[in-house]
Design a protein around this motif. Structure first.
Motif, short mmCIF file in Angstrom:
data_model
loop_
_atom_site.label_atom_id
_atom_site.label_comp_id
_atom_site.label_asym_id
_atom_site.label_seq_id
_atom_site.Cartn_x
_atom_site.Cartn_y
_atom_site.Cartn_z
N ARG A 168 0.83 -1.21 0.00
CA ARG A 168 0.00 0.00 0.00
C ARG A 168 0.86 1.26 0.00
O ARG A 168 0.50 2.26 -0.62
CB ARG A 168 -0.91 0.03 1.22
CG ARG A 168 -2.22 -0.58 1.01
CD ARG A 168 -3.08 0.21 0.02
NE ARG A 168 -4.13 -0.65 -0.46
CZ ARG A 168 -4.23 -1.10 -1.70
NH1 ARG A 168 -3.37 -0.75 -2.61
NH2 ARG A 168 -5.20 -1.89 -2.07
N GLU A 169 2.01 1.20 0.69
CA GLU A 169 2.89 2.37 0.75
C GLU A 169 3.53 2.66 -0.61
O GLU A 169 3.63 3.81 -1.01
CB GLU A 169 3.96 2.17 1.81
CG GLU A 169 3.41 2.16 3.23
CD GLU A 169 4.44 1.77 4.28
OE1 GLU A 169 5.63 1.64 3.93
OE2 GLU A 169 4.04 1.59 5.44
N ASP A 170 3.96 1.61 -1.32
CA ASP A 170 4.67 1.78 -2.58
C ASP A 170 3.77 1.71 -3.81
O ASP A 170 4.11 2.24 -4.87
CB ASP A 170 5.78 0.73 -2.71
CG ASP A 170 6.84 0.87 -1.65
OD1 ASP A 170 7.07 2.00 -1.17
OD2 ASP A 170 7.45 -0.14 -1.28
N HIS A 171 2.64 1.03 -3.70
CA HIS A 171 1.74 0.81 -4.84
C HIS A 171 0.29 1.03 -4.39
O HIS A 171 -0.49 0.07 -4.29
CB HIS A 171 1.91 -0.61 -5.39
CG HIS A 171 3.33 -1.02 -5.64
ND1 HIS A 171 4.02 -0.66 -6.78
CD2 HIS A 171 4.20 -1.74 -4.89
CE1 HIS A 171 5.24 -1.14 -6.72
NE2 HIS A 171 5.38 -1.80 -5.58
N PRO A 172 -0.08 2.27 -4.12
CA PRO A 172 -1.40 2.52 -3.54
C PRO A 172 -2.59 2.12 -4.41
O PRO A 172 -3.68 1.88 -3.90
CB PRO A 172 -1.40 4.03 -3.29
CG PRO A 172 -0.32 4.57 -4.15
CD PRO A 172 0.68 3.49 -4.32
N ASP A 173 -2.38 2.00 -5.72
CA ASP A 173 -3.48 1.66 -6.61
C ASP A 173 -3.61 0.17 -6.90
O ASP A 173 -4.51 -0.25 -7.62
CB ASP A 173 -3.35 2.41 -7.95
CG ASP A 173 -3.61 3.89 -7.78
OD1 ASP A 173 -4.33 4.27 -6.83
OD2 ASP A 173 -3.11 4.68 -8.60
N MET A 174 -2.70 -0.63 -6.37
CA MET A 174 -2.76 -2.07 -6.65
C MET A 174 -4.00 -2.68 -6.01
O MET A 174 -4.37 -2.36 -4.89
CB MET A 174 -1.50 -2.78 -6.11
CG MET A 174 -1.42 -4.23 -6.55
SD MET A 174 0.06 -5.07 -5.93
CE MET A 174 1.36 -4.07 -6.63
N GLU A 175 -4.63 -3.58 -6.75
CA GLU A 175 -5.79 -4.32 -6.24
C GLU A 175 -5.25 -5.51 -5.43
O GLU A 175 -4.40 -6.27 -5.93
CB GLU A 175 -6.65 -4.82 -7.40
CG GLU A 175 -7.24 -3.70 -8.23
CD GLU A 175 -8.24 -2.87 -7.47
OE1 GLU A 175 -9.12 -3.44 -6.80
OE2 GLU A 175 -8.15 -1.63 -7.54
N ILE A 176 -5.75 -5.67 -4.21
CA ILE A 176 -5.25 -6.72 -3.32
C ILE A 176 -6.41 -7.56 -2.81
O ILE A 176 -7.42 -7.02 -2.35
CB ILE A 176 -4.48 -6.11 -2.13
CG1 ILE A 176 -3.33 -5.23 -2.62
CG2 ILE A 176 -3.98 -7.22 -1.20
CD1 ILE A 176 -2.62 -4.46 -1.53
N VAL A 177 -6.23 -8.88 -2.87
CA VAL A 177 -7.18 -9.83 -2.32
C VAL A 177 -6.41 -10.75 -1.38
O VAL A 177 -5.35 -11.27 -1.74
CB VAL A 177 -7.87 -10.67 -3.43
CG1 VAL A 177 -8.80 -11.71 -2.81
CG2 VAL A 177 -8.63 -9.77 -4.39
N ILE A 178 -6.92 -10.92 -0.18
CA ILE A 178 -6.30 -11.79 0.82
C ILE A 178 -7.07 -13.11 0.90
O ILE A 178 -8.29 -13.12 0.92
CB ILE A 178 -6.31 -11.12 2.22
CG1 ILE A 178 -5.46 -9.84 2.22
CG2 ILE A 178 -5.85 -12.08 3.31
CD1 ILE A 178 -3.97 -10.07 2.15
#
Length: 161
Positions: A70-80
């Motif tokens: 989130r700090e380096d790639h705020p626009d990345m879509e993330i699924v856990i």
């Protein structure tokens, strides 16, 4: 082409996600990492659009990875993905802006719905970026037209703006 990073210390789980992705429409470049530290290395050398990550992994867990991403790639879509039905994990993941927190074993229909949401988010971001670029191009074009029309006159920056 959309690039996807699958992070899980269990090879069988990575294969399962890869299998589910092959059922989705579109072409994807799929990268893999066995833990959060390995994932950071992959992210340093590749542009990644979507991150699928397990929670419990050695060296760096999925939540720590999500926070760093989130700090380096705020626009990345993330699924856990997690085998733990623990609300504290889900709450922390949501704080970091994940799209979804999916319990293992992963239900194919739930995966499909989550993936569709991720792709809609990406499409929306692309559309907004294109609209912003069109607005900026319009402003630049109008400024150039004004400058060309009034090139023999003394121009002030306030006139152009």
């Amino acid at each position: 082409m959309i690039t996807i990073l699958i992070v899980d210390d269990e090879k069988l789980e990575r294969r399962g996600i890869r299998f589910l992705l092959k059922r989705e429409e579109g072409e994807f470049q799929i990268l893999e990492a066995t833990n959060g530290k390995d994932a950071q290395g992959v992210l340093e050398s590749n542009h990644v659009d979507i991150l699928f990550s397990d929670v419990k992994m050695p060296y760096m867990n999925g939540l720590e990875l999500t926070k760093a991403v989130r700090e380096d790639h705020p626009d990345m879509e993330i699924v856990i993905f997690s085998g733990y039905n623990d609300f504290s994990y889900a709450r922390e993941a949501l704080r970091y802006g994940v799209v979804d927190y999916v319990l293992k074993p992963v239900d194919p229909e739930e995966f499909h719905k989550t993936f569709q949401r991720v792709m809609e988010n990406i499409s929306s971001k692309i559309e907004k970026k294109e609209q912003q670029e069109k607005k900026e191009e319009y402003v630049v074009k109008k400024a150039q037209e004004y400058m060309e029309k009034h090139c023999s006159e003394q121009l002030l920056l306030s006139d152009i703006a």
